[in-house]
Design a protein around this motif. Structure first.
Motif, PDB file in Angstrom:
ATOM      1  N   GLN A   1       0.887  -1.223  -0.073  1.00  0.00           N
ATOM      2  CA  GLN A   1       0.112   0.148   0.141  1.00  0.00           C
ATOM      3  C   GLN A   1       1.104   0.759  -0.123  1.00  0.00           C
ATOM      4  O   GLN A   1       0.350   2.093   0.569  1.00  0.00           O
ATOM      5  CB  GLN A   1      -0.987   0.117   1.090  1.00  0.00           C
ATOM      6  CG  GLN A   1      -1.920  -1.734   1.007  1.00  0.00           C
ATOM      7  CD  GLN A   1      -3.286  -1.095   2.214  1.00  0.00           C
ATOM      8  OE1 GLN A   1      -3.828  -0.410   1.944  1.00  0.00           O
ATOM      9  NE2 GLN A   1      -2.888  -1.400   3.429  1.00  0.00           N
ATOM     10  N   GLY A   2       2.247   1.064  -0.514  1.00  0.00           N
ATOM     11  CA  GLY A   2       2.669   2.066  -0.150  1.00  0.00           C
ATOM     12  C   GLY A   2       3.802   1.816   0.072  1.00  0.00           C
ATOM     13  O   GLY A   2       4.451   1.706   1.371  1.00  0.00           O
ATOM     14  N   ALA A   3       4.979   2.640  -0.691  1.00  0.00           N
ATOM     15  CA  ALA A   3       6.671   1.946   0.232  1.00  0.00           C
ATOM     16  C   ALA A   3       7.029   4.272  -0.239  1.00  0.00           C
ATOM     17  O   ALA A   3       7.515   4.241  -1.207  1.00  0.00           O
ATOM     18  CB  ALA A   3       7.770   1.692  -0.315  1.00  0.00           C
TER      19      ALA A   3
ATOM     20  N   THR B   1       3.987  -0.271   3.287  1.00  0.00           N
ATOM     21  CA  THR B   1       2.722  -1.037   3.808  1.00  0.00           C
ATOM     22  C   THR B   1       2.624  -2.095   3.455  1.00  0.00           C
ATOM     23  O   THR B   1       2.390  -2.305   1.852  1.00  0.00           O
ATOM     24  CB  THR B   1       2.037   0.104   3.572  1.00  0.00           C
ATOM     25  OG1 THR B   1       2.555   1.309   4.141  1.00  0.00           O
ATOM     26  CG2 THR B   1       0.539   0.262   4.770  1.00  0.00           C
ATOM     27  N   ALA B   2       2.027  -3.458   4.362  1.00  0.00           N
ATOM     28  CA  ALA B   2       1.413  -3.781   3.252  1.00  0.00           C
ATOM     29  C   ALA B   2       0.146  -3.836   3.844  1.00  0.00           C
ATOM     30  O   ALA B   2      -0.149  -3.241   2.993  1.00  0.00           O
ATOM     31  CB  ALA B   2       1.724  -5.053   4.885  1.00  0.00           C
TER      32      ALA B   2
ATOM     33  N   SER C   1      -2.259  -2.374  -3.057  1.00  0.00           N
ATOM     34  CA  SER C   1      -3.080  -0.968  -3.168  1.00  0.00           C
ATOM     35  C   SER C   1      -3.851  -1.171  -4.635  1.00  0.00           C
ATOM     36  O   SER C   1      -3.611  -1.858  -5.686  1.00  0.00           O
ATOM     37  CB  SER C   1      -2.439   0.210  -3.621  1.00  0.00           C
ATOM     38  OG  SER C   1      -1.007   0.039  -4.399  1.00  0.00           O
TER      39      SER C   1
ATOM     40  N   LEU D   1      -2.392  -2.418  -7.850  1.00  0.00           N
ATOM     41  CA  LEU D   1      -1.391  -1.330  -8.774  1.00  0.00           C
ATOM     42  C   LEU D   1       0.056  -2.467  -7.630  1.00  0.00           C
ATOM     43  O   LEU D   1       1.453  -1.988  -8.774  1.00  0.00           O
ATOM     44  CB  LEU D   1      -1.775   0.060  -8.358  1.00  0.00           C
ATOM     45  CG  LEU D   1      -2.708   0.611  -9.342  1.00  0.00           C
ATOM     46  CD1 LEU D   1      -2.569   1.556  -8.612  1.00  0.00           C
ATOM     47  CD2 LEU D   1      -2.550   0.515 -10.794  1.00  0.00           C
TER      48      LEU D   1
ATOM     49  N   ARG E   1       5.050  -7.589   1.867  1.00  0.00           N
ATOM     50  CA  ARG E   1       5.386  -8.825   2.644  1.00  0.00           C
ATOM     51  C   ARG E   1       5.011 -10.432   2.812  1.00  0.00           C
ATOM     52  O   ARG E   1       5.853 -11.180   3.497  1.00  0.00           O
ATOM     53  CB  ARG E   1       5.175  -8.035   4.193  1.00  0.00           C
ATOM     54  CG  ARG E   1       5.127  -7.953   5.535  1.00  0.00           C
ATOM     55  CD  ARG E   1       4.368  -7.630   6.453  1.00  0.00           C
ATOM     56  NE  ARG E   1       2.934  -7.992   6.750  1.00  0.00           N
ATOM     57  CZ  ARG E   1       2.737  -8.000   7.337  1.00  0.00           C
ATOM     58  NH1 ARG E   1       2.801  -7.282   8.163  1.00  0.00           N
ATOM     59  NH2 ARG E   1       1.062  -8.190   7.567  1.00  0.00           N
TER      60      ARG E   1
ATOM     61  N   GLN F   1       6.524 -13.499   4.097  1.00  0.00           N
ATOM     62  CA  GLN F   1       5.830 -15.112   4.854  1.00  0.00           C
ATOM     63  C   GLN F   1       6.229 -16.294   4.280  1.00  0.00           C
ATOM     64  O   GLN F   1       4.568 -16.563   4.494  1.00  0.00           O
ATOM     65  CB  GLN F   1       4.412 -13.726   5.358  1.00  0.00           C
ATOM     66  CG  GLN F   1       5.049 -13.070   6.391  1.00  0.00           C
ATOM     67  CD  GLN F   1       3.907 -11.910   6.324  1.00  0.00           C
ATOM     68  OE1 GLN F   1       2.799 -11.814   6.133  1.00  0.00           O
ATOM     69  NE2 GLN F   1       4.179 -11.544   7.346  1.00  0.00           N
TER      70      GLN F   1
ATOM     71  N   PRO G   1       3.674 -18.379   9.811  1.00  0.00           N
ATOM     72  CA  PRO G   1       4.051 -18.193   8.082  1.00  0.00           C
ATOM     73  C   PRO G   1       5.553 -16.822   8.354  1.00  0.00           C
ATOM     74  O   PRO G   1       5.213 -16.141   8.888  1.00  0.00           O
ATOM     75  CB  PRO G   1       2.861 -17.378   7.736  1.00  0.00           C
ATOM     76  CG  PRO G   1       1.321 -17.182   8.994  1.00  0.00           C
ATOM     77  CD  PRO G   1       2.363 -17.578   9.833  1.00  0.00           C
TER      78      PRO G   1
END
Lengths: 309, 665
Positions: free
Chosen positions: A139-141, A158-159, A162, A172, A177, A182, A191
């Motif tokens: 969800q964004g880095a 963010t796990a 998006s 997208l 992660r 995992q 996991p």
């Protein structure tokens, strides 16, 4: 009943003008090819055409969003393919390391090769999509989502995933992660198995000098098991991406059908039926012609013509 | 018995036929003159001379010249011409208004959708400056189209006032001329013969006047004609004309009204009092069609821009560090206003004593209407009666009360009991729509919060979407949600992300298909989660500050989702639920169709009234107009009569000569 000469002139003229306006309107329609140029031409059809245009634009917008997702997913798919191949190479090195005749030095060189593969894998995990997003950024880095830190590779994105702006869930970016860090640990069932930790561990094992054949055989066995586990996890994510790409194809078909039917709808609502229009134009033209001829004939007649000087 | 009576008779006959020829010539000469009524010589047999052998005829006399005029047909022609001109004026204005509501790619609706579509593209690349520039450009385009459409409506209003002024000026000129002709007609009345050409002139002036305003006439004994406007107001009496004037409408001074000057004081005429004619058509268009167009446009501008602003305020822009610059509104919307009626109480310097302010609270509930506010008829102090002008719905509200999405605040001092206000919640919204964003970073594409599922979750629940529902959201707080059983029960904690201090906690139950949390469970931190899959006991969800707004598209998704939301013209029911409403696309299509239907209707009415006017004029002219063939026939007839009369004279002369010769011989 009697008629006023002036009124006859005026009425004849206004009828001719009316016919001329009709012809002009018809001609305007024929030139533009549109039956509905403004709301009043056919309010219901104009509203229909307006909605169809909105649907058309919406399909185009959704197609762009889909394209963005497909572009990212295609690259993610190929990145996961690359990762699998690199892990396969690492696996082959491990298998080679199991050879009891290898010296410490030979095992050390295999460890170097595995560390090289690990560096390549980190590069793959941090790949961008060319549009400013990271393929595995979730969800964004802000920077590269995977960071080599003390204690192993950390996920700084963010796990989650998006999504593109469309009705179907089309991501997208993938959740790095869960795909990289995992995998299900075969020994604990949790996991928490990281691709990078596995490679670090096996390289360290191979690096350790003076180990017995049993120890080596055990660590190769454990290493292969873990490599298979993380490779399996990547493979299952790759399968999911393949599924998403398939879904994208289906969505594209739906979107282009939607665009086409909207276009048909718009055309049906506001376009002119040329055959009908041309025939109607011709009949109006004939009528106008006849009206002008008779007008001229009637207006020419006067009793004064018959009064002999 | 001598020969001279025969001569006299012949001469009389010649004179009579000569007069008839003269009138025929006059008719032929005036055949093309508008308003001319054909004339006729009235001949009468001269009384015979008595003798022992009975009465001997003395030929014929010219009695008078009359004009063919039918008062009933003339009146019908005037009345239908008034109606036709009214409908024609309104149609012409409506056709012009229609160009404001363009179809397809040129339309206002297209630009609004393009703007929201740009949000979808931004969602694909939330950090991309180029995509953000496109959003800014599209926002500018949308605002420009609304402002242009609103500006054109304003221009039409201005031109309409000028048009009314010109029309009123010609009305005043016409009534003055009618008064003059009245005087001339009264002056020649004593002569005993009808002044045909003056009467025609007056009839034509009346016909011209009735194109502008509907009139009735009353004939006076002195031959003058009293002229009254549709509602009975005196325009001309005898030789006195009352001028009309263009004044401001009592509610909205930008609108024009018609007044009649009574001793230098303007007396406002109701639109219905004008009745028909061009003036009535213009007023009708101004008071109904133009206002409605303005309202439809304003409602859509206020609702769409209001929804975009509200969503934008929930998002996070690209300024560093995140949240350091609060999100700015995308659009500035023309403010609602309350106009005091011109008769309201004023202080010594002419300023209105009391004021009312309006504030838009729920843009989606704004209706395309104006409202009239007056003191509550029950006399309850502090209560005001608000009438929605579009359908007459009456509601009583206190100061600070809300009606159709806007709040009414009564100023201090409170209005006098007789004071009235015209409330315009959306009139200026379209014309004054502007964009406020200048920097690509201003677009709040990111959501302030991001939701993640726990790494060790065993259930299949994933976060399908996170929606910020309230601006009470505080990104400083992190929400942790833990499911306590397999059927959706959960406990939550809200902790400060830096100090880890507990801010709030609670429990709730997630129901598949519904957001988390949903009523009656308490709000957690101003967000709603949509879950896909099913959570199991022990699974966790975390909702915390978005750490990287540059790559989060949460708010851009929410902005793009406005495309499918019913956000224009919702109705709040008694139980608080919202019903009805339209998406921005549907709202524009409906507005365009509304104006289109009006044009179509006006066209149909205009066709009918024009046909009626043409028919009435035909009937009038069939009686009063000149037919040249008829005049040609008369020419032959009177010429022959004249020749016959000349023959009589010739015979008389030859008789006389015979007598002389006989006497001489």
């Amino acid at each position: 009943m009697r008629v006023s000469t002036q009124n006859v002139f005026e009425r004849g003229l206004s009828t001719l003008q009316k016919r001329q306006i009709e012809l002009m309107n018809m001609q305007e329609q024929l030139t533009s090819g549109k039956r509905v140029a403004r709301g009043s031409d056919d309010p219901a059809a104009a509203a229909r055409a307006e909605r169809a245009l909105a649907t058309q634009m919406r399909s185009a917008s959704d197609q762009r969003a889909l394209e963005a997702s497909r572009n990212a997913m295609t690259q993610a798919e190929s990145a996961l393919g690359d990762a699998e191949e690199l892990l396969q190479q690492a696996r082959e090195h491990m298998v080679a390391a199991g050879d009891a005749t290898y010296s410490d030095a030979e095992r050390k060189s295999l460890a170097v090769a595995i560390r090289g593969l690990r560096t390549q894998l980190l590069g793959v995990a941090n790949r961008g999509d060319g549009a400013g997003n990271y393929l595995f950024g979730g969800q964004g880095a802000q920077q590269t989502p995977f960071l080599d830190a003390t204690g192993g590779v950390q996920f700084r994105g963010t796990a989650g995933e998006s999504q593109a702006a469309m009705q179907e869930a089309m991501p997208l970016a993938l959740d790095g992660r869960s795909s990289w860090l995992q995998a299900v640990n075969p020994s604990t069932g949790q996991p928490d198995l990281s691709v990078f930790d596995v490679l670090d561990r096996v390289a360290n094992e191979l690096d350790t000098p003076g180990r017995s054949a049993d120890e080596i055989s055990q660590s190769v066995k454990d290493g292969l098991r873990d490599i298979d586990a993380v490779a399996g996890n990547l493979r299952s994510h790759r399968a999911r991406v393949g599924e998403l790409l398939n879904r994208g194809d289906a969505v594209e078909v739906r979107l282009s059908q939607q665009a086409l039917s909207a276009q048909t709808e718009r055309s049906a609502a506001e376009d002119l039926d040329m055959v009908q229009a041309v025939s109607s134009f011709q009949s109006k033209q004939t009528g106008y012609d006849a009206a002008m001829q008779t007008y001229a004939m009637v207006q020419r007649m006067s009793l004064f013509d018959y009064i002999k000087g | 018995m001598g020969a001279s009576p025969l001569m006299t008779l012949g001469m009389r006959a010649m004179a009579a036929n000569y007069a008839a020829l003269q009138v025929t010539g006059h008719n032929i000469a005036n055949a093309g003159v508008i308003g001319y009524s054909r004339q006729r010589v009235e001949l009468a047999t001269a009384q015979g001379q008595f003798s022992g052998a009975g009465y001997f005829g003395k030929g014929s006399d010219v009695e008078t010249v009359t004009r063919s005029h039918n008062a009933f047909l003339t009146r019908e022609a005037l009345a239908t011409a008034s109606l036709a001109n009214m409908d024609d004026a309104r149609l012409a204005q409506l056709q012009q208004l229609e160009t404001v509501f363009q179809t397809g790619e040129q339309g206002v609706g297209y630009s609004a959708l393009q703007f929201l579509n740009a949000m979808s593209d931004l969602a694909s690349r939330p950090g991309d400056t180029a995509s953000r520039q496109v959003v800014l450009a599209r926002a500018q385009e949308m605002a420009a189209r609304f402002a242009d459409a609103g500006g054109r409506i304003d221009t039409m209003q201005g031109l309409l006032r000028e048009d009314l002024k010109t029309t009123v000026a010609s009305v005043n000129e016409l009534t003055k001329n009618i008064a003059n002709v009245n005087q001339q007609i009264a002056a020649v009345r004593g002569l005993g013969q009808p002044p045909n050409d003056l009467l025609d002139q007056r009839d034509q002036l009346l016909a011209d006047l009735s194109e502008h305003i509907s009139i009735t006439t009353v004939a006076a004994d002195d031959g003058t004609l009293g002229v009254f406007a549709g509602g009975g107001q005196r325009l001309v009496l005898g030789n006195q004309a009352q001028p009309l004037a263009v004044v401001d409408s009592p509610g909205d001074p930008s609108r024009a009204a018609i007044a009649i000057m009574d001793n230098g004081k303007p007396l406002r005429l109701d639109e219905t009092a004008v009745g028909g004619g061009r003036i009535a058509g213009l007023l009708k268009f101004q008071n109904h069609d133009l206002v409605d167009a303005q309202l439809l446009l304003g409602q859509m501008a206020a609702a769409v821009a209001g929804a975009v602003n509200a969503q934008q305020r929930l998002g996070v822009n690209l300024y560093e560090p995140a949240g350091s610059v609060p999100s700015k509104d995308v659009f500035s919307i023309g403010a609602p206003r309350a106009l005091p009626l011109s008769a309201n109480a004023k202080d010594a310097s002419g300023r209105f004593l009391s004021e009312v302010t309006l504030t838009t609270v729920h843009p989606a509930e704004l209706q395309a209407s104006e409202y009239e506010m007056a003191a509550d008829p029950s006399g309850t102090p502090g209560l005001w009666q608000v009438t929605r002008l579009s359908d007459g719905l009456v509601r009583s509200v206190p100061s600070g009360g809300e009606v159709d999405g806007f709040r009414i605040d009564i100023g201090n001092p409170a209005p006098s009991p007789g004071d009235k206000f015209l409330l315009q919640p959306v009139n200026r919204a379209g014309a004054q729509l502007r964009t406020l964003l200048r920097d690509p970073r201003d677009v709040a594409a990111a959501s302030p919060l991001t939701g993640t599922v726990g790494a060790s979750n065993t259930g299949s629940a994933a976060i399908a979407s996170l929606t910020i529902t309230s601006n009470t959201v505080d990104p400083q707080n992190t929400a942790s949600i833990t499911f306590t059983n397999d059927s959706g029960a959960y406990a939550w904690e809200l902790r400060d992300r830096d100090t880890n201090a507990l801010v709030a906690s609670g429990t709730g139950t997630w129901v598949p298909g519904k957001p988390l949390p949903s009523d009656p469970d308490p709000q957690i931190n101003g967000f709603e989660l949509q879950l896909s899959g099913v959570p199991q006991a022990g699974d966790t969800l975390t909702v915390e500050r978005t750490t990287n707004p540059a790559s989060n598209n949460g708010n851009a998704l929410a902005l793009a989702a406005l495309r499918d939301q019913r956000l224009v013209g919702l109705t709040r029911q008694a139980d608080g639920s919202l019903t009805g409403g339209a998406t921005s696309t549907d709202a524009y299509a409906a507005a365009m169709a509304d104006i289109g239907v009006r044009v179509q209707g006006a066209q149909a009415i205009n066709n009918i009234s024009t046909a009626m006017a043409v028919g009435a004029e035909q009937r009038r002219s069939s009686d009063a107009g000149v037919n040249l063939d008829e005049e040609a026939a008369k020419l032959i007839e009177y010429q022959q009569s004249y020749q016959a009369a000349a023959k009589v004279l010739q015979v008389a002369q030859s008789i006389f000569e015979t007598l002389l010769q006989t006497a001489a011989g």
